[in-house]
Scaffold this active site. Structure first.
Site, PDB file in Angstrom:
ATOM      1  N   TYR A 131      26.496 -53.170 -24.273  1.00  0.00           N
ATOM      2  CA  TYR A 131      27.394 -52.166 -24.858  1.00  0.00           C
ATOM      3  C   TYR A 131      28.127 -51.467 -23.728  1.00  0.00           C
ATOM      4  O   TYR A 131      27.531 -51.092 -22.714  1.00  0.00           O
ATOM      5  CB  TYR A 131      26.581 -51.143 -25.659  1.00  0.00           C
ATOM      6  CG  TYR A 131      27.393 -49.956 -26.139  1.00  0.00           C
ATOM      7  CD1 TYR A 131      27.977 -49.953 -27.402  1.00  0.00           C
ATOM      8  CD2 TYR A 131      27.579 -48.835 -25.324  1.00  0.00           C
ATOM      9  CE1 TYR A 131      28.729 -48.868 -27.847  1.00  0.00           C
ATOM     10  CE2 TYR A 131      28.335 -47.747 -25.755  1.00  0.00           C
ATOM     11  CZ  TYR A 131      28.907 -47.769 -27.018  1.00  0.00           C
ATOM     12  OH  TYR A 131      29.658 -46.699 -27.444  1.00  0.00           O
ATOM     13  N   GLU A 219      35.721 -48.587 -27.010  1.00  0.00           N
ATOM     14  CA  GLU A 219      34.326 -48.977 -27.181  1.00  0.00           C
ATOM     15  C   GLU A 219      34.248 -50.491 -27.369  1.00  0.00           C
ATOM     16  O   GLU A 219      34.910 -51.038 -28.261  1.00  0.00           O
ATOM     17  CB  GLU A 219      33.741 -48.270 -28.408  1.00  0.00           C
ATOM     18  CG  GLU A 219      32.267 -48.570 -28.639  1.00  0.00           C
ATOM     19  CD  GLU A 219      31.742 -47.894 -29.899  1.00  0.00           C
ATOM     20  OE1 GLU A 219      30.702 -47.221 -29.823  1.00  0.00           O
ATOM     21  OE2 GLU A 219      32.365 -48.039 -30.972  1.00  0.00           O
TER      22      GLU A 219
END
Length: 409
Positions: A131, A219
């Protein structure tokens, strides 16, 4: 998204909505590694794209803003808005059951959303998922990189169960991402050897994109590696600073409003913030806090708000007129409650807008008005002398009681 300077003349705007392929195109233009892809609006174009890709495996994705596409259902009978295949020949047939049909997911309405575009992309195997995000963080007064070697899952869950797996790097807005920071983040994400350098390079390119498009957040989840040794941004979400619209014309021109509530879209054209609800008393206010308080007090007195319509600060008569036009066009609305606290707002402008709207739109529902603040005496004089059937209220509580009572008559 609320403006950075609350309570100022900046008007809150609706969120900018980009389709997945549009975000991927922005990333591609900044040299960020994404899967090869084409966009198609017809089944034959999708078939041509699948052949042109010349990939071992192809993924076909319906392009809608709502989440849960993979488990969605089309009214054509096709199940799933995301399909994997190794045979390019079937892509045309699949696309023909997506394009022009409504896709219903857990995030859409019952009738679903019509699919007008599909993305035909190269499907890549992911050997490891991480991530990575860059966001504006008020507590650091600037951008921060956040990463975790645990990707492909909800990052909030990782933060709650394994906080030691969340890594942060504060970026100096003037200096940018330093090489040592990018390499350290890549190492913390678990990239090793040549992959660490490759990941660090992608991190720097993502930061360049973040600055270039005036993002508040980029993101990437998953930020993954393939068995062939490539670092790829498989899925990305970009949030933009709405107040940068004046210098991001090309990005904002891509805004897809087709899935938005048409009333909300029309309201946004006039700088108004509109949120529909399921009651029958329309709320016409200035400021989000006052809007929520108004909805609560209507509820307290046994009524139900039909909407939340926020005028913002720099309001003009035309906006008041357009707001009334929107509210009176809603068949659910049985009464309108105007609750204005004039600080930046001039109450006389509101009063002139109200009287103009009442006459020209021939308002058929009861109207309760509570005005307080700047130029309120002049405003009250305008309303009184108008001869229109407007019920004046002394305070918010009185206004809510009168609005609820007007419906019960």
């Amino acid at each position: 998204q609320m403006p950075l300077i609350t309570g100022s003349w900046l008007t809150p705007r609706r969120w900018l909505n980009l389709q997945e392929y549009q975000s991927k195109k922005l990333m591609q233009d900044s040299g960020v590694a994404v899967q090869r892809f084409y966009v198609a609006n017809t089944a034959s174009d999708a078939l041509d794209a699948a052949k042109r890709l010349n990939a071992n495996e192809i993924v076909l994705k319906a392009q809608i803003l709502a989440g849960g596409r993979g488990k969605g259902v089309f009214d054509s009978g096709l199940k799933g808005g995301v399909h994997l295949t190794k045979d390019p020949a079937v892509v045309g047939d699949l696309a023909s059951k997506m394009l022009g049909f409504n896709l219903r997911t857990k995030q859409t309405s019952e009738e679903g959303v019509k699919v007008k575009t599909v993305m035909v992309a190269e499907a890549l195997d992911i050997s490891r998922e991480t991530y990575f995000a860059i966001l504006m963080d008020r507590s650091y007064n600037g951008p921060v990189m956040v990463g975790s070697p645990q990707g492909g899952v909800d990052i909030e869950e990782v933060a709650a169960s394994n906080p030691e797996l969340i890594f942060k790097e504060v970026i100096d807005i003037f200096e940018g991402v330093r090489d040592d920071q990018a390499l350290r983040m890549a190492a913390n994400l678990g990239f090793k050897g040549a992959l660490q350098r490759q990941a660090a390079d992608q991190i720097k390119r993502l930061y360049d994109l973040f600055l270039k498009v005036d993002a508040t957040q980029v993101e990437v989840n998953p930020f993954g590696e393939t068995p062939e040794g490539q670092v790829v941004c498989f899925d990305a979400k970009i949030n933009f600073d709405d107040n940068a619209e004046f210098r991001q014309k090309d990005v904002f021109a891509m805004d897809d409003m087709s899935e938005s509530d048409p009333i909300e879209t029309e309201a946004a054209k006039w700088g108004l913030k509109y949120i529909g609800m399921d009651g029958n008393i329309a709320c016409f206010v200035n400021g989000a806090g006052l809007a929520m308080a108004t909805c609560d007090i209507i509820d307290l007195h046994g009524g139900k708000p039909a909407n939340f319509l926020d005028l913002g600060g720099g309001v003009q008569e035309r906006q008041v007129y357009e707001a009334f036009k929107l509210l009176s066009a809603d068949s659910k609305v049985e009464a309108i409650l105007v609750n204005i606290f004039g600080g930046i707002v001039n109450c006389a402008i509101i009063a002139n807008g109200i009287t103009k709207a009442c006459r020209e739109l021939e308002l058929k529902v009861p109207l309760v008005v509570r005005l307080e603040g700047t130029n309120v005496h002049e405003a009250k004089r305008i309303l009184t002398e108008s001869g229109l059937p407007i019920t004046a209220a002394e305070n918010l509580d009185d206004a809510a009681v009168k609005a609820v009572a007007a419906i019960k008559k």
